[in-house]
Enzyme design. Sequence first.
Site, PDB file in Angstrom:
ATOM      1  N   CYS A  20       7.263 -34.068 -26.714  1.00  0.00           N
ATOM      2  CA  CYS A  20       6.265 -35.045 -26.288  1.00  0.00           C
ATOM      3  C   CYS A  20       6.613 -35.698 -24.950  1.00  0.00           C
ATOM      4  O   CYS A  20       5.984 -36.661 -24.544  1.00  0.00           O
ATOM      5  CB  CYS A  20       6.051 -36.110 -27.352  1.00  0.00           C
ATOM      6  SG  CYS A  20       7.545 -37.050 -27.687  1.00  0.00           S
ATOM      7  N   HIS A  64     -11.975 -24.042   7.922  1.00  0.00           N
ATOM      8  CA  HIS A  64     -10.604 -24.364   7.517  1.00  0.00           C
ATOM      9  C   HIS A  64     -10.579 -25.497   6.490  1.00  0.00           C
ATOM     10  O   HIS A  64      -9.932 -25.396   5.437  1.00  0.00           O
ATOM     11  CB  HIS A  64      -9.809 -24.748   8.780  1.00  0.00           C
ATOM     12  CG  HIS A  64      -8.401 -25.140   8.503  1.00  0.00           C
ATOM     13  ND1 HIS A  64      -8.021 -26.453   8.336  1.00  0.00           N
ATOM     14  CD2 HIS A  64      -7.288 -24.402   8.340  1.00  0.00           C
ATOM     15  CE1 HIS A  64      -6.722 -26.500   8.104  1.00  0.00           C
ATOM     16  NE2 HIS A  64      -6.249 -25.267   8.098  1.00  0.00           N
TER      17      HIS A  64
HETATM   18  C1  PEP Z   1      10.612 -39.061 -23.858  1.00  0.00           C
HETATM   19  O1  PEP Z   1      11.681 -39.647 -23.698  1.00  0.00           O
HETATM   20  O2  PEP Z   1      10.423 -37.893 -23.541  1.00  0.00           O
HETATM   21  C2  PEP Z   1       9.455 -39.795 -24.423  1.00  0.00           C
HETATM   22  C3  PEP Z   1       8.326 -39.175 -24.693  1.00  0.00           C
HETATM   23  O3  PEP Z   1       9.604 -41.123 -24.606  1.00  0.00           O
HETATM   24  P1  PEP Z   1       9.398 -42.207 -23.464  1.00  0.00           P
HETATM   25  O4  PEP Z   1       8.878 -41.511 -22.256  1.00  0.00           O
HETATM   26  O5  PEP Z   1       8.447 -43.192 -24.027  1.00  0.00           O
HETATM   27  O6  PEP Z   1      10.785 -42.734 -23.323  1.00  0.00           O
END
Ligand code: PEP
Length: 920
Positions: free
Chosen positions: A868, A477
């Site tokens: 991002c 398990h």
């Molecule tokens: C976001 O806001 O998605 C970003 C990448 O910036 P931070 O996380 O630095 O505010």
Amino acid sequence: MAAKQYVYRFGPDEHGVDCTEGGADDAWCLGGKGANLAEMARMGLPVPAGFTITCQTCVSYSEQGVWPAGSLDEIQAAITDLERRSQKRLGNPENPLLVSVRSGAPISMPGMMDTVLNVGLNPETVAGLATLTNNLRFAWDSYRRFIQMFSNVVLGIPLNLFEDALADAREQAGVASDAELKTEQLQALVVRYLEIFDQAISYQTRAYLETQTGSASFPTSATDQVLLAIQAVFASWDNERARLYRKQYNISDALGTAVNVQAMVFGNRGMHSATGVAFTRNPATGIHEPYGDYLINAQGEDVVAGIRNTCSISNLKNVPELAKPARELYQTLDVLEQHYRDMCDIEFTIECKKLWMLQTRIGKRSAQAALKIAVDMVQEGILTREEAILRLEPQQLDQVLHPHFDPSHQIAALAYGLNASPGAAVGEIVFSSDDAVARVKAGYKTILVRPETNPDDFCGMSVAEGILTSHGGKTSHAAVIARGMGTPCVCGAEALHIDIDNKLIRVAGTSIELHEGDVISIDGNSGAVVQGPLPLIESTMTPELIEVLRWADEIRLSPPSGKPAHVRANADTPADGALALKFGAEAIGLCRTEHMFLGERKEIIQTFIVNDSPHAQAQALKQLLAVQTDDFYHMLKIMNGRPVVIRLIDPPLHEFVDDPRMLALQLAALEGEGGHSEEIAAMQTRLRRIDSLSEVNPMLGLRGVRLSFVYPDLAHMQVRAIVEATARLVQEGFDPKPEIMIPLVSLLSEHVHMRRVIEELIATIEQQRGISLDIPIGTMIELPRACFIAGDIARYADFFCFGTNDLTQTSFGFSRDDAEGKFIPLYLQQGLMDTNPFEHIDEVVLNLVEMAHEQGIDVNPHIHTGVCGEHGGDPASIVQFFNEAQLDYVSCSPYRVPVARLAAAQAVLQRAGTFTAEKS
Ligand code: PEP
Ligand code: MG
């Protein structure tokens, strides 16, 4: 399939002719186990006859609390049919039919739900079984197993009461294993078990038994036993560990489990009988060889429970009595793998040299194994590259990218166990699941140490850094669950004597004792257990990972349809940049410059922020310009020829200064001690200044582009640093590609003004240096207002990068930090939310991204777009960003880059509809 059929049969009829009704495609109805039993029966593999009660019957039974109309009749008819097919009768002492009653959900949930074996035994049938098999010991061994399992699973009597009695029996008999207990000892044990039943059964369960069977005694009617066992398996769908498992693996609560009722075959009929679990390939390494464990003269539960130490399946052929079924087993493994075109795991039993297949499914595997199997199967011509890519789980790559111990570091292992799940872990010893949960909550890293684990340990296993057991094989398990979760695990470390009651480990042959809270290190790759903390080092890219990612890159960068799907990294330092390159990032999608003000530079920015003297501020700016120019120089140099998106300062300035509460305390102390009045006055000024910077709402206060208006010198310094670094590199013959990004824009005028300032600064430096630079200027779209005016902004922007962290926070009105550990877990638990919007992109936020992207492209067809936020590293969100929002790239932390490369390739394949229907 008929709409309202509750029961489907599988396996041979009374003439040995297959009469199976379902197949591998029917998992939603028959559960994975039922569907694959049906499939194996159709393939002509030796499957004991049986029938499957559908998942929908379970759902209806659980909702209504009664059998759906007609289902009980169908089950009765299926039992009669099974009696005819097997030429045996339930409860008939002359020729008793015994069955197993096993759970099996549409999506595999190993060990989470219940199973009862040897159903149909009572004082008469046990005698009949003994006569029929000419094996009194076997019959009583089966009977005591049945009472134990039935009492625990169906009647809720704690298992340890039976296990303690079994241990007492072994001690009295002076034997080490259950297999050595004699018939009389087993008979005495049955008497003891029935006493335990009488003493331990709860008042409610007694009442339940009376309503179900007309008697409060241990049920002796075989039909009652079967129906009670089926109901218990239905109920086990809703036990706590099953619910928790479903939550962890995102499995719907609405699916229900099927129940498989199947004629028993016995691995405990003596030395010609055995039972085991096997994989067609090694699930830890992926090596193409049969892998697994078996036990002679045992029943299936003994293998997976980890209570007896098992033998490796590769030795089975060397056992003279079992050589023939061993050969058949190895052939069957090949047949199954060819048929399913994937690595399979199976459960088998050998009864008096005859091989029986009790289960197969696509085998769970470590990430390392998944990659090797993918590469090997493409080479062996079993899969195409595209199929192999689509089969991999991007999330699982995290495991290969796990830290491990430095191989050059000499380790003195306390003990070695089996290397059951890869990766290395360091933590303090805890001896119970509850302790693991409590310590992790208190902020500590733990290693859960148990003689063996069982499904009740699941909560602790899911939070521990690593799992260590002294018993059990690689299919125990602990091993199976740890591999599934990607948690390092060492099991079967027999030299460790684990005393749970006294929270103590004694190491055999030494005087070493380890206690709760002591730190140990375990290595799931070598099986080593080491006293104290070992340093963990970064992972490396394995050849298989490199190969798979090479295919992924080919697919995502030259897609059969649509745009290429690019992957960038979020990296703030040259070291992060190097890591991003190592993991295959094409560019830097976000360089957060404020992180460059931390560490020893914090003092400089603090001087700029809190010092009122223009001279001191100018000095600080000069110093910042020097260090930032140096940072950008190294970052752009390491990323030579690849874009680096540099974001101007973003967070509220109070993040760079001391905590005013701490400062107030220091000030009070200084005043109390009668400190220097000058020192006190300076501290008071500092405190006033810091207080004035504190944001009421840090997410929406003085931050982003607004900082560049209120403190223009700071932004100018940053732009100058970027341009100076670029100019220097160009003059040195490099190819720097900076892009300047303006954060948190909500007004068109903010963006337009900042762009003008940046362009003027660039032009000035170009003129001073006598060079011409090409530095794109773009904006971060991370506020809903910006999404609505994206068309206007696009006229003045070379690129958009969606900051989905802030966009999610501002769309929902709560922040990631507020949400963590507070209401989001509660919302998820109560079903108010399906997923955490900070992990997986929310539909509405995605709509905002899509809208802004469309507006942007309409106005400026050359605009380059990406994301991002953290979602850029989430495989499911990545597919949506590429296929729904049509973005050009995702950018994520360096460690997530391989995950994103694979997910991007999957997005491209899904977009192109490159699914090849899997043969099954
Ligand atoms: C976001 O806001 O998605 C970003 C990448 O910036 P931070 O996380 O630095 O505010
Ligand atoms: Mg942001």
